[in-house]
Motif scaffolding. Structure first.
Motif, PDB file in Angstrom:
ATOM      1  N   VAL A 145       0.788  -1.163   0.111  1.00  0.00           N
ATOM      2  CA  VAL A 145      -0.096   0.032   0.207  1.00  0.00           C
ATOM      3  C   VAL A 145       0.978   1.238  -0.085  1.00  0.00           C
ATOM      4  O   VAL A 145       1.734   1.317   0.907  1.00  0.00           O
ATOM      5  N   THR A 146       0.498   2.211  -0.765  1.00  0.00           N
ATOM      6  CA  THR A 146       1.669   3.305  -1.190  1.00  0.00           C
ATOM      7  C   THR A 146       1.655   4.420   0.003  1.00  0.00           C
ATOM      8  O   THR A 146       2.253   5.265   0.101  1.00  0.00           O
ATOM      9  N   ARG A 147       0.186   4.357   0.271  1.00  0.00           N
ATOM     10  CA  ARG A 147      -0.115   5.682   1.287  1.00  0.00           C
ATOM     11  C   ARG A 147      -0.946   5.137   2.590  1.00  0.00           C
ATOM     12  O   ARG A 147      -1.509   4.070   2.422  1.00  0.00           O
ATOM     13  N   ARG A 148      -0.898   6.001   3.490  1.00  0.00           N
ATOM     14  CA  ARG A 148      -1.721   5.708   4.673  1.00  0.00           C
ATOM     15  C   ARG A 148      -3.101   5.909   4.372  1.00  0.00           C
ATOM     16  O   ARG A 148      -3.666   6.483   3.743  1.00  0.00           O
ATOM     17  N   LEU A 149      -3.866   4.661   4.845  1.00  0.00           N
ATOM     18  CA  LEU A 149      -5.313   4.544   4.434  1.00  0.00           C
ATOM     19  C   LEU A 149      -6.092   4.616   5.750  1.00  0.00           C
ATOM     20  O   LEU A 149      -5.396   4.569   6.860  1.00  0.00           O
ATOM     21  N   PRO A 150      -7.536   4.771   5.979  1.00  0.00           N
ATOM     22  CA  PRO A 150      -8.051   4.950   7.113  1.00  0.00           C
ATOM     23  C   PRO A 150      -7.858   3.722   7.773  1.00  0.00           C
ATOM     24  O   PRO A 150      -7.545   2.241   7.310  1.00  0.00           O
ATOM     25  N   GLU A 151      -7.683   3.731   9.121  1.00  0.00           N
ATOM     26  CA  GLU A 151      -7.216   2.589  10.202  1.00  0.00           C
ATOM     27  C   GLU A 151      -8.144   1.469   9.913  1.00  0.00           C
ATOM     28  O   GLU A 151      -7.495   0.349   9.898  1.00  0.00           O
ATOM     29  N   GLU A 152      -9.511   1.467   9.768  1.00  0.00           N
ATOM     30  CA  GLU A 152     -10.197   0.382   9.571  1.00  0.00           C
ATOM     31  C   GLU A 152      -9.906  -0.429   8.338  1.00  0.00           C
ATOM     32  O   GLU A 152     -10.028  -1.678   8.239  1.00  0.00           O
ATOM     33  N   VAL A 153      -9.532   0.301   7.382  1.00  0.00           N
ATOM     34  CA  VAL A 153      -9.290  -0.230   6.025  1.00  0.00           C
ATOM     35  C   VAL A 153      -8.003  -1.055   6.180  1.00  0.00           C
ATOM     36  O   VAL A 153      -7.811  -2.159   5.816  1.00  0.00           O
ATOM     37  N   GLU A 154      -6.907  -0.294   6.657  1.00  0.00           N
ATOM     38  CA  GLU A 154      -5.581  -1.026   6.964  1.00  0.00           C
ATOM     39  C   GLU A 154      -5.697  -2.280   7.862  1.00  0.00           C
ATOM     40  O   GLU A 154      -5.065  -3.246   7.415  1.00  0.00           O
ATOM     41  N   THR A 155      -6.572  -2.235   8.847  1.00  0.00           N
ATOM     42  CA  THR A 155      -6.694  -3.299   9.568  1.00  0.00           C
ATOM     43  C   THR A 155      -7.178  -4.625   8.985  1.00  0.00           C
ATOM     44  O   THR A 155      -6.796  -5.752   9.033  1.00  0.00           O
ATOM     45  N   ARG A 156      -8.248  -4.258   8.278  1.00  0.00           N
ATOM     46  CA  ARG A 156      -8.936  -5.167   7.514  1.00  0.00           C
ATOM     47  C   ARG A 156      -7.836  -6.071   6.395  1.00  0.00           C
ATOM     48  O   ARG A 156      -7.882  -7.324   6.277  1.00  0.00           O
ATOM     49  N   LEU A 157      -7.197  -5.238   5.703  1.00  0.00           N
ATOM     50  CA  LEU A 157      -6.261  -5.342   4.700  1.00  0.00           C
ATOM     51  C   LEU A 157      -5.364  -6.541   5.328  1.00  0.00           C
ATOM     52  O   LEU A 157      -4.759  -7.569   5.090  1.00  0.00           O
TER      53      LEU A 157
END
Length: 328
Positions: free
Chosen positions: A10-22
């Motif tokens: 992932v090239t940029r920080r995404l919303p926390e809930e999105v990063e957690t699920r990924l």
């Protein structure tokens, strides 16, 4: 024996809930800061990942894709626009490209209406005088803007966002007109109370407000060029929440400086963050930092689409939001 998890960068920080699920679903490499990746970092990512999740700030051109390793099979873009990705080259290399359409139409349309109101009603000037403490009271002729209701709005690009803008404009009492590659079905036109113009030149010359809502493609580059901008009425304004390249920014700046156009509201710029410095100094322009889709709800829904596209691909199926060159 269970298969190994896909390697996702992932090239940029995404919303926390999105990063957690990924991270729950895949073997994910996240950014530790929110700065765009350097070119060298993108090269390394594209060599080693199964899936790359870029954003509009990443230039995924043919030279970069040439560095892709055998593992890379999907570029799951976090965003609807894919003009920063060489989709044709990716396809030639057997790499699928997906995006996140349909979740940002209402958010972007809201911002379009906000810009129309801000420009016509001179909202930034009012904010500035209040924040500076210079306001000395009400006066009959102070900060006079224009009434929104009754004005002709010409929408350039009548896709999801353009139609969402039309619905809002009708509620404000505006007369909706549009130019599009293909005319809408009669029942959709009737619902939107929209008048179709086959000639963009003729529409531009007759509108009070122009709203740019078309994607950036080779055919839309500088679609609003100097000649076409000069067709606008002197009292007309233009807003752009689409892509900066659709408008010739230098020509627009010259016309705004000379009052050949009454005003502009811009959320996107031809050269990204390199905004024409003369544009920044004008009082008849409202400038925003690419905020059109910036809602918590929209960003989370974008992430959900990215995850669905990757998971569907991982399950051996075509991503539901796959992009192919013929769509562009």
């Amino acid at each position: 024996m269970s298969k190994s998890k896909l390697s996702v960068v992932v090239t940029r920080r995404l919303p926390e809930e999105v990063e957690t699920r990924l991270c729950e679903l895949f073997d994910v490499q996240l950014r530790q800061d929110d700065k765009p990746m350097e070119r060298s970092e993108l090269v390394e990512a594209i060599k080693t990942a199964d899936v790359l999740v870029p954003t509009v700030t990443d230039d995924i051109d043919s030279a970069l894709i040439a560095n892709a390793g055998d593992r890379l099979k999907l570029i799951a873009n976090y965003g609807a626009g894919v003009d920063h990705i060489d989709v044709a080259t990716a396809r030639q290399r057997g790499i699928l490209v997906s995006n996140t359409p349909g979740v940002l139409a209402d958010d972007t349309a809201d911002m379009t209406m906000a810009l129309i109101l801000a420009v016509l009603r001179r909202v930034p000037e009012g904010l500035s005088v209040m924040q500076s403490g210079a306001w000395d009271g009400w006066a009959p002729n102070a900060y006079l803007g224009g009434r929104v209701g009754g004005r002709r709005l010409g929408i350039l690009g009548m896709g999801r966002i353009g139609q969402a803008v039309a619905r809002r404009a009708v509620a404000f009492g505006m007369q909706v007109h549009y130019h599009n590659r293909r005319r809408l079905r009669p029942e959709v036109e009737a619902e939107l109370q929209a008048t179709y113009w086959d000639s963009l030149d003729q529409m531009v010359a007759r509108m009070d407000v122009i709203s740019v809502n078309c994607p950036a493609t080779p055919s839309t580059f500088h679609l609003m060029n100097a000649r076409r901008l000069q067709l606008m009425k002197p009292e007309a304004v233009i807003v752009n929440t689409s892509r900066g390249e659709v408008i010739d920014e230098n020509a627009l700046t010259r016309m705004l400086r000379s009052d050949a156009i009454a005003g502009a509201g811009l959320d996107v710029y031809e050269r990204g963050t390199q905004v024409n410095p003369r544009l920044r100094k004008l009082n008849n322009v409202v400038l925003l930092p690419h905020m059109g889709s910036a809602t918590r709800e929209g960003r989370a829904e974008m992430g959900e689409k990215v995850i669905i596209n990757i998971k569907t691909f991982d399950d051996g199926h075509r991503p539901p939001d796959q992009v192919v060159p013929s769509m562009l």
